[in-house]
Design a protein around this motif. Structure first.
Motif, PDB file in Angstrom:
ATOM      1  N   GLY A   1      37.819 -49.587  49.746  1.00 32.53           N
ATOM      2  CA  GLY A   1      37.367 -48.200  49.759  1.00 32.53           C
ATOM      3  C   GLY A   1      38.005 -47.323  50.815  1.00 32.53           C
ATOM      4  N   PHE A   2      38.641 -47.935  51.811  1.00 28.24           N
ATOM      5  CA  PHE A   2      39.356 -47.240  52.886  1.00 28.24           C
ATOM      6  C   PHE A   2      38.478 -46.274  53.690  1.00 28.24           C
ATOM      7  N   TYR A   3      37.178 -46.307  53.494  1.00 29.39           N
ATOM      8  CA  TYR A   3      36.253 -45.515  54.309  1.00 29.39           C
ATOM      9  C   TYR A   3      36.607 -44.028  54.325  1.00 29.39           C
ATOM     10  N   LEU A   4      37.033 -43.540  53.161  1.00 29.68           N
ATOM     11  CA  LEU A   4      37.320 -42.116  52.993  1.00 29.68           C
ATOM     12  C   LEU A   4      36.487 -41.574  51.833  1.00 29.68           C
ATOM     13  N   ASN A   5      36.545 -40.266  51.628  1.00 26.26           N
ATOM     14  CA  ASN A   5      35.898 -39.633  50.472  1.00 26.26           C
ATOM     15  C   ASN A   5      36.976 -39.256  49.465  1.00 26.26           C
ATOM     16  N   ALA A   6      36.998 -39.942  48.328  1.00 24.09           N
ATOM     17  CA  ALA A   6      37.991 -39.645  47.300  1.00 24.09           C
ATOM     18  C   ALA A   6      37.748 -38.248  46.724  1.00 24.09           C
ATOM     19  N   ILE A   7      38.839 -37.575  46.380  1.00 25.37           N
ATOM     20  CA  ILE A   7      38.716 -36.241  45.784  1.00 25.37           C
ATOM     21  C   ILE A   7      39.246 -36.208  44.355  1.00 25.37           C
ATOM     22  N   GLN A   8      39.857 -37.297  43.896  1.00 23.84           N
ATOM     23  CA  GLN A   8      40.288 -37.375  42.505  1.00 23.84           C
ATOM     24  C   GLN A   8      39.091 -37.718  41.619  1.00 23.84           C
ATOM     25  N   GLU A   9      38.955 -37.031  40.504  1.00 18.18           N
ATOM     26  CA  GLU A   9      37.770 -37.141  39.660  1.00 18.18           C
ATOM     27  C   GLU A   9      37.468 -38.580  39.251  1.00 18.18           C
ATOM     28  N   LYS A  10      38.494 -39.334  38.888  1.00 18.15           N
ATOM     29  CA  LYS A  10      38.272 -40.702  38.420  1.00 18.15           C
ATOM     30  C   LYS A  10      37.579 -41.555  39.482  1.00 18.15           C
ATOM     31  N   TRP A  11      37.889 -41.299  40.746  1.00 15.17           N
ATOM     32  CA  TRP A  11      37.389 -42.134  41.832  1.00 15.17           C
ATOM     33  C   TRP A  11      36.333 -41.407  42.669  1.00 15.17           C
ATOM     34  N   LYS A  12      35.633 -40.460  42.042  1.00 12.11           N
ATOM     35  CA  LYS A  12      34.699 -39.609  42.772  1.00 12.11           C
ATOM     36  C   LYS A  12      33.563 -40.380  43.436  1.00 12.11           C
ATOM     37  N   ASN A  13      33.266 -41.588  42.960  1.00 17.79           N
ATOM     38  CA  ASN A  13      32.202 -42.386  43.575  1.00 17.79           C
ATOM     39  C   ASN A  13      32.650 -43.077  44.856  1.00 17.79           C
ATOM     40  N   TRP A  14      33.941 -43.115  45.087  1.00 20.97           N
ATOM     41  CA  TRP A  14      34.471 -43.785  46.282  1.00 20.97           C
ATOM     42  C   TRP A  14      34.325 -42.837  47.475  1.00 20.97           C
ATOM     43  N   ARG A  15      33.134 -42.800  48.019  1.00 20.18           N
ATOM     44  CA  ARG A  15      32.818 -41.917  49.142  1.00 20.18           C
ATOM     45  C   ARG A  15      32.256 -42.749  50.304  1.00 20.18           C
ATOM     46  N   MET A  16      33.043 -43.726  50.705  1.00 23.55           N
ATOM     47  CA  MET A  16      32.590 -44.640  51.749  1.00 23.55           C
ATOM     48  C   MET A  16      32.440 -43.954  53.099  1.00 23.55           C
ATOM     49  N   TYR A  17      33.197 -42.895  53.344  1.00 21.29           N
ATOM     50  CA  TYR A  17      33.031 -42.150  54.593  1.00 21.29           C
ATOM     51  C   TYR A  17      31.613 -41.605  54.686  1.00 21.29           C
ATOM     52  N   ASP A  18      31.170 -40.903  53.651  1.00 23.44           N
ATOM     53  CA  ASP A  18      29.822 -40.341  53.666  1.00 23.44           C
ATOM     54  C   ASP A  18      28.752 -41.433  53.696  1.00 23.44           C
ATOM     55  N   TYR A  19      29.027 -42.551  53.034  1.00 25.24           N
ATOM     56  CA  TYR A  19      28.056 -43.644  53.024  1.00 25.24           C
ATOM     57  C   TYR A  19      27.871 -44.209  54.428  1.00 25.24           C
ATOM     58  N   VAL A  20      28.970 -44.457  55.128  1.00 24.22           N
ATOM     59  CA  VAL A  20      28.904 -45.071  56.457  1.00 24.22           C
ATOM     60  C   VAL A  20      28.397 -44.085  57.504  1.00 24.22           C
ATOM     61  N   VAL A  21      28.855 -42.840  57.436  1.00 21.39           N
ATOM     62  CA  VAL A  21      28.533 -41.862  58.477  1.00 21.39           C
ATOM     63  C   VAL A  21      27.174 -41.217  58.267  1.00 21.39           C
ATOM     64  N   LYS A  22      26.775 -40.986  57.018  1.00 22.57           N
ATOM     65  CA  LYS A  22      25.559 -40.218  56.738  1.00 22.57           C
ATOM     66  C   LYS A  22      24.441 -41.056  56.112  1.00 22.57           C
ATOM     67  N   GLU A  23      24.720 -41.643  54.944  1.00 20.58           N
ATOM     68  CA  GLU A  23      23.621 -42.292  54.218  1.00 20.58           C
ATOM     69  C   GLU A  23      23.093 -43.534  54.913  1.00 20.58           C
ATOM     70  N   LEU A  24      23.974 -44.433  55.328  1.00 23.10           N
ATOM     71  CA  LEU A  24      23.513 -45.699  55.898  1.00 23.10           C
ATOM     72  C   LEU A  24      22.736 -45.507  57.203  1.00 23.10           C
ATOM     73  N   PRO A  25      23.214 -44.701  58.160  1.00 18.65           N
ATOM     74  CA  PRO A  25      22.399 -44.491  59.368  1.00 18.65           C
ATOM     75  C   PRO A  25      21.024 -43.902  59.067  1.00 18.65           C
ATOM     76  N   LYS A  26      20.953 -42.973  58.127  1.00 18.18           N
ATOM     77  CA  LYS A  26      19.670 -42.381  57.751  1.00 18.18           C
ATOM     78  C   LYS A  26      18.748 -43.439  57.142  1.00 18.18           C
ATOM     79  N   LEU A  27      19.317 -44.289  56.290  1.00 22.00           N
ATOM     80  CA  LEU A  27      18.550 -45.367  55.670  1.00 22.00           C
ATOM     81  C   LEU A  27      18.001 -46.326  56.720  1.00 22.00           C
ATOM     82  N   LEU A  28      18.834 -46.677  57.684  1.00 20.01           N
ATOM     83  CA  LEU A  28      18.415 -47.589  58.746  1.00 20.01           C
ATOM     84  C   LEU A  28      17.322 -46.956  59.597  1.00 20.01           C
ATOM     85  N   ASN A  29      17.513 -45.700  59.936  1.00 18.73           N
ATOM     86  CA  ASN A  29      16.548 -45.006  60.788  1.00 18.73           C
ATOM     87  C   ASN A  29      15.177 -44.912  60.121  1.00 18.73           C
TER      88      ASN A  29
END
Length: 209
Positions: free
Chosen positions: A108-136
């Motif tokens: 996933g390279f820990y980036l946010n994909a911008i190509q439509e086919k790979w739009k779900n590959w948003r590991m940057y947002d997952y690691v930086v935003k979603e996961l810390p919020k989930l843990l908290n």
């Protein structure tokens, strides 16, 4: 839709603490994700542990670091919780997602994909935003405001870029054999051209080291 709240799916004792694996539905990625937490032995029920996020490399899952590193020994001694997320979305059945080891699933390279086919590959947002919020919200024994980040290879690149873009979120960064110049290596060129498209200005933003 699957449960967004994490569900424990495995647990094992190690160095007086516990490796625990969790599963949850990620709205950011649009699929079920797994992650590991190593909880060190606690001196009291109300104690809160600082956290170290570990980002793994190409082909890895959330299990590699937890099973192979032995980092739990030091984490138990120092009283640090280890957080190991997966390296990409899984189970989305995108054409070509599993055709090669260095792109798509496990890459996933820990980036946010911008190509439509790979739009779900948003590991940057997952690691930086979603996961810390989930843990908290779900683990009161974790102090997510005292967080550091580290990683290996692709994960080392992820740790460095995430830290440099979010100096207010992490106390420190470290990286083991990181990919520090991905736009000039075959792995990075393959990933960036597919996830980000042909505009190399977009590549530079994701490289940013």
């Amino acid at each position: 839709m699957e449960e967004c709240k994490p569900t424990e799916i495995s647990s094992s004792k190690m160095f007086g603490g516990y490796n625990k694996r969790y599963k949850h539905f990620s709205p950011t990625l649009g699929c079920s994700m797994t992650f590991h937490i190593y909880f060190p032995p606690s001196p009291s029920p109300s104690h809160k542990f600082p956290v170290l996020y570990w980002l793994s490399g190409l082909t890895c899952t959330d299990e590699n670091f937890i099973a192979k590193s032995g980092a739990q020994r030091s984490a138990a001694k120092e009283g640090i919780a280890l957080i190991a997320p997966d390296t990409s979305p899984r189970g989305l059945s995108i054409e070509g997602e599993a055709d090669s080891w260095d792109f798509g699933v496990g890459a996933g390279f820990y980036l946010n994909a911008i190509q439509e086919k790979w739009k779900n590959w948003r590991m940057y947002d997952y690691v930086v935003k979603e996961l810390p919020k989930l843990l908290n919200e779900n683990f009161p024994q974790l102090d997510t405001l005292r967080a550091s980040i580290s990683g290996h290879s692709m994960g080392g690149h992820g740790a460095l870029t995430i830290y440099l873009k979010n100096l207010d979120k992490y106390k420190s960064v470290s990286a083991f054999a990181p990919i520090v110049n991905p736009i000039n290596c075959p792995w990075g060129q393959k990933a960036f051209s597919n996830y980000l498209g042909g505009n190399k200005a977009d590549w530079e933003v994701s490289q940013e080291i």
